[in-house]
Design a protein around this motif. Structure first.
Motif, PDB file in Angstrom:
ATOM      1  N   ASP A 198       0.964  -1.373   0.283  1.00 61.27           N
ATOM      2  CA  ASP A 198      -0.103   0.085  -0.013  1.00 61.27           C
ATOM      3  C   ASP A 198       0.797   1.175   0.123  1.00 61.27           C
ATOM      4  O   ASP A 198       0.518   2.188  -0.879  1.00 61.27           O
ATOM      5  CB  ASP A 198      -1.039  -0.182   1.202  1.00 61.27           C
ATOM      6  CG  ASP A 198      -2.026  -0.959   1.151  1.00 61.27           C
ATOM      7  OD1 ASP A 198      -2.159  -1.520   0.091  1.00 61.27           O
ATOM      8  OD2 ASP A 198      -2.728  -1.483   2.166  1.00 61.27           O
ATOM      9  N   LEU A 199       2.072   1.112   0.723  1.00 59.61           N
ATOM     10  CA  LEU A 199       2.883   2.404   0.867  1.00 59.61           C
ATOM     11  C   LEU A 199       3.528   2.595  -0.537  1.00 59.61           C
ATOM     12  O   LEU A 199       3.788   3.786  -1.181  1.00 59.61           O
ATOM     13  CB  LEU A 199       4.159   2.170   1.873  1.00 59.61           C
ATOM     14  CG  LEU A 199       3.582   2.016   3.312  1.00 59.61           C
ATOM     15  CD1 LEU A 199       4.791   1.631   4.065  1.00 59.61           C
ATOM     16  CD2 LEU A 199       2.741   3.248   3.584  1.00 59.61           C
ATOM     17  N   ASP A 253       3.778   6.019  -5.697  1.00 51.43           N
ATOM     18  CA  ASP A 253       3.719   5.900  -7.127  1.00 51.43           C
ATOM     19  C   ASP A 253       2.447   6.881  -7.605  1.00 51.43           C
ATOM     20  O   ASP A 253       2.533   7.738  -8.476  1.00 51.43           O
ATOM     21  CB  ASP A 253       3.405   4.657  -7.767  1.00 51.43           C
ATOM     22  CG  ASP A 253       4.939   3.790  -7.575  1.00 51.43           C
ATOM     23  OD1 ASP A 253       5.878   4.238  -7.086  1.00 51.43           O
ATOM     24  OD2 ASP A 253       4.966   2.574  -7.879  1.00 51.43           O
ATOM     25  N   ALA A 254       1.162   6.614  -6.919  1.00 55.72           N
ATOM     26  CA  ALA A 254      -0.018   7.022  -7.174  1.00 55.72           C
ATOM     27  C   ALA A 254       0.174   8.759  -6.971  1.00 55.72           C
ATOM     28  O   ALA A 254      -0.235   9.514  -8.131  1.00 55.72           O
ATOM     29  CB  ALA A 254      -1.113   6.657  -6.255  1.00 55.72           C
ATOM     30  N   PHE A 255       0.870   9.158  -6.098  1.00 58.94           N
ATOM     31  CA  PHE A 255       1.203  10.555  -5.856  1.00 58.94           C
ATOM     32  C   PHE A 255       1.939  11.246  -6.991  1.00 58.94           C
ATOM     33  O   PHE A 255       1.512  12.359  -7.610  1.00 58.94           O
ATOM     34  CB  PHE A 255       1.712  10.681  -4.469  1.00 58.94           C
ATOM     35  CG  PHE A 255       2.051  12.314  -4.163  1.00 58.94           C
ATOM     36  CD1 PHE A 255       0.906  13.058  -3.529  1.00 58.94           C
ATOM     37  CD2 PHE A 255       3.112  12.937  -4.511  1.00 58.94           C
ATOM     38  CE1 PHE A 255       1.312  14.339  -3.181  1.00 58.94           C
ATOM     39  CE2 PHE A 255       3.442  14.295  -4.322  1.00 58.94           C
ATOM     40  CZ  PHE A 255       2.429  14.955  -3.430  1.00 58.94           C
ATOM     41  N   HIS A 286      15.349  -2.414  -3.232  1.00 62.11           N
ATOM     42  CA  HIS A 286      14.170  -2.768  -4.480  1.00 62.11           C
ATOM     43  C   HIS A 286      12.907  -3.594  -4.075  1.00 62.11           C
ATOM     44  O   HIS A 286      12.490  -4.313  -4.838  1.00 62.11           O
ATOM     45  CB  HIS A 286      15.118  -3.674  -5.371  1.00 62.11           C
ATOM     46  CG  HIS A 286      16.089  -2.985  -5.937  1.00 62.11           C
ATOM     47  ND1 HIS A 286      17.148  -3.427  -6.360  1.00 62.11           N
ATOM     48  CD2 HIS A 286      16.479  -1.483  -6.119  1.00 62.11           C
ATOM     49  CE1 HIS A 286      18.254  -2.522  -6.918  1.00 62.11           C
ATOM     50  NE2 HIS A 286      17.745  -1.415  -6.795  1.00 62.11           N
ATOM     51  N   PHE A 287      12.865  -3.532  -2.765  1.00 65.02           N
ATOM     52  CA  PHE A 287      11.461  -4.196  -2.316  1.00 65.02           C
ATOM     53  C   PHE A 287      10.146  -3.527  -2.493  1.00 65.02           C
ATOM     54  O   PHE A 287       9.938  -2.564  -2.005  1.00 65.02           O
ATOM     55  CB  PHE A 287      11.466  -4.659  -0.682  1.00 65.02           C
ATOM     56  CG  PHE A 287      10.487  -5.660  -0.315  1.00 65.02           C
ATOM     57  CD1 PHE A 287      10.587  -7.138  -0.763  1.00 65.02           C
ATOM     58  CD2 PHE A 287       9.290  -5.276   0.315  1.00 65.02           C
ATOM     59  CE1 PHE A 287       9.335  -8.005  -0.325  1.00 65.02           C
ATOM     60  CE2 PHE A 287       8.203  -6.167   0.748  1.00 65.02           C
ATOM     61  CZ  PHE A 287       8.458  -7.538   0.354  1.00 65.02           C
ATOM     62  N   SER A 288       9.519  -3.961  -3.443  1.00 63.02           N
ATOM     63  CA  SER A 288       8.308  -3.372  -4.137  1.00 63.02           C
ATOM     64  C   SER A 288       7.178  -4.392  -4.485  1.00 63.02           C
ATOM     65  O   SER A 288       7.298  -4.561  -5.700  1.00 63.02           O
ATOM     66  CB  SER A 288       8.698  -2.346  -5.062  1.00 63.02           C
ATOM     67  OG  SER A 288       7.510  -1.739  -5.406  1.00 63.02           O
ATOM     68  N   VAL A 299       3.954  -6.257   6.158  1.00 65.95           N
ATOM     69  CA  VAL A 299       3.456  -5.175   6.871  1.00 65.95           C
ATOM     70  C   VAL A 299       4.768  -4.708   7.811  1.00 65.95           C
ATOM     71  O   VAL A 299       5.492  -5.345   8.047  1.00 65.95           O
ATOM     72  CB  VAL A 299       2.253  -5.475   7.855  1.00 65.95           C
ATOM     73  CG1 VAL A 299       0.980  -5.734   7.016  1.00 65.95           C
ATOM     74  CG2 VAL A 299       2.690  -6.424   9.160  1.00 65.95           C
ATOM     75  N   LEU A 300       4.698  -3.339   8.148  1.00 67.65           N
ATOM     76  CA  LEU A 300       5.776  -2.848   9.067  1.00 67.65           C
ATOM     77  C   LEU A 300       5.262  -3.019  10.406  1.00 67.65           C
ATOM     78  O   LEU A 300       4.135  -3.475  10.641  1.00 67.65           O
ATOM     79  CB  LEU A 300       5.642  -1.245   8.720  1.00 67.65           C
ATOM     80  CG  LEU A 300       5.946  -0.855   7.222  1.00 67.65           C
ATOM     81  CD1 LEU A 300       6.010   0.704   7.365  1.00 67.65           C
ATOM     82  CD2 LEU A 300       7.309  -1.384   6.793  1.00 67.65           C
ATOM     83  N   GLU A 301       6.403  -3.084  11.041  1.00 67.50           N
ATOM     84  CA  GLU A 301       6.169  -3.291  12.647  1.00 67.50           C
ATOM     85  C   GLU A 301       6.934  -2.289  13.241  1.00 67.50           C
ATOM     86  O   GLU A 301       7.916  -1.657  13.001  1.00 67.50           O
ATOM     87  CB  GLU A 301       6.808  -4.590  13.109  1.00 67.50           C
ATOM     88  CG  GLU A 301       6.298  -6.092  12.372  1.00 67.50           C
ATOM     89  CD  GLU A 301       4.756  -6.196  12.605  1.00 67.50           C
ATOM     90  OE1 GLU A 301       4.445  -5.561  13.498  1.00 67.50           O
ATOM     91  OE2 GLU A 301       4.127  -7.216  12.323  1.00 67.50           O
TER      92      GLU A 301
END
Length: 395
Positions: free
Chosen positions: A49-50, A55-57, A91-93, A101-103
């Motif tokens: 999602d991040l 990219d969308a922005f 390069h993690f996308s 998810v982030l922790e």
């Protein structure tokens, strides 16, 4: 070549005010996109999602520029947003189906790029998901990257050589008991070229040497610094994690599989030059087709690399314009407050590098103005640290 063509050819560097404007406009957008992604880095935030938000922005902001011009101006994502955590280097996308998810306390490296008319601004930044100052080895590795970036900012200038920068950044990392990660290249940027031939290599060894080059006025560079508390020798653990590719425009091959031909045709239409994420392709069909394209060198993969579990990795990248009046760093983001366990106060060589100015002195100029409070650009990195499409030689 006609006079018009000659003029156009001549104006593709920083001698053209229009080119400078496009670099700075792309930089402004990517800086805001980075700010947005950093603000969304919270525990349980999905990494994909991040990446999509970043990219969308960029797509949305660039779409609103140069709409009413005669010549169609390409613009958009210059390097897909990557969010690499802890010992993951770059390069993690991930694809849309990924649940990562982030922790809390994760060390998050955000890497992204924007282009306008092929003039690319890239940035990478390291953020720790916590309140208050960053301490311990996490602070050391980020301070090492930041101080190395500050030194590089002062050494990438006309007349200096790439080897000067390579040697200096390794000394900076060592001062924080960290390593510069091997295989990272800081490339010259040109119109529609994210990986120009003039490069600064992060670490020189017998397997990875680059030509010695001198920096020149009106050049643009993506200065790319990656530091690690580990050995600095990252590995590719799983090829399936690779999702970012770039068309190798100088290669051709008649693909055998129908799915490969379909995907390559889609890539050629949508992403003829710039790096892209496989998220933008049909997922099932893409996975099959991409393999054959990579095997025959039609696509250059940007692999997801890892240090050993428990190692901490920091990444800072910025876009640097070598203007006639001095160096102009156009992409950055403020760092969190750092309290590293190491200091460079007793290192005269590093302090001397940090004392160098970034602007060309004008004849008869008065005293140099002191930097504004909170402006990390001309301060040593221990005071108020700042904030670098990472392209690695391993790619």
């Amino acid at each position: 070549m006609s006079d018009d063509e000659a003029r156009e050819e001549k104006e593709l560097d920083l001698t053209s005010p229009d080119v400078v404007t496009k670099y700075k406009s792309a930089a402004e957008i990517v800086n805001k996109a980075l700010q947005l992604v950093v603000s969304e880095c919270k525990p349980k935030a999905k990494i994909v999602d991040l990446c999509e938000k970043g990219d969308a922005f960029i797509r949305e902001q660039t779409r609103n520029m140069y709409k009413n011009v005669k010549r169609k101006i390409e613009r958009g994502v210059g390097f897909p947003t990557c969010v690499s955590v802890n010992n993951t280097v770059c390069h993690f996308s991930p694809l849309g189906s990924d649940e990562a998810v982030l922790e809390a306390n994760d060390i998050v490296k955000i890497d992204m790029g924007c282009h306008i008319d092929g003039f690319i601004a890239v940035v990478a930044h390291t953020h720790v998901i916590q309140e208050g100052p960053v301490t311990g080895r996490a602070a050391d590795v980020i301070a090492a990257a930041n101080t190395a970036a500050e030194v590089a900012l002062r050494l990438v200038r006309p007349g200096k050589k790439n080897k000067d920068v390579t040697e200096a950044i390794q000394k900076v990392a060592a001062a924080y008991d960290c390593k510069i990660v091997e295989g990272v290249l800081s490339h010259q940027l040109k119109q529609f070229v994210i990986d120009g031939n003039k490069v600064i290599i992060s670490v020189t060894n017998p397997e990875t040497r680059v030509d010695e080059v001198e920096f020149e006025e009106n050049e643009v560079y993506a200065i790319d610094i990656v530091t690690s508390t580990g050995e600095g020798k990252p590995k590719l653990l799983d090829e399936k994690q690779t999702t970012i590719y770039k068309r190798a425009v100088d290669k051709s091959y008649h693909l055998k599989m129908k799915s490969s031909r379909f995907i390559f045709s889609e890539i050629s239409q949508k992403f003829p030059i710039m790096p892209f994420s496989a998220r933008a392709l049909e997922e099932k069909r893409a996975r099959l087709g991409l393999v054959e394209c990579v095997n025959h060198d039609l696509l250059q993969p940007y692999p997801v690399l890892h240090e050993k579990p428990g190692d901490l990795v920091a990444h800072i990248k910025f876009t640097l314009l070598l203007m006639p009046n001095g160096s102009d760093r156009v992409t950055s983001h403020p760092l969190q407050q750092l309290q590293p366990t190491k200091t460079i106060d007793d290192n005269p060589e590093i302090k001397a590098w940090l004392a160098l100015g970034t602007k060309t002195k004008k004849k008869g100029g008065g005293k140099k103005k002191k930097g504004k409070k909170g402006d990390g650009r001309d301060d040593s990195a221990d005071a108020e640290p700042i904030d670098t499409a990472s392209n690695t030689a391993a790619a």
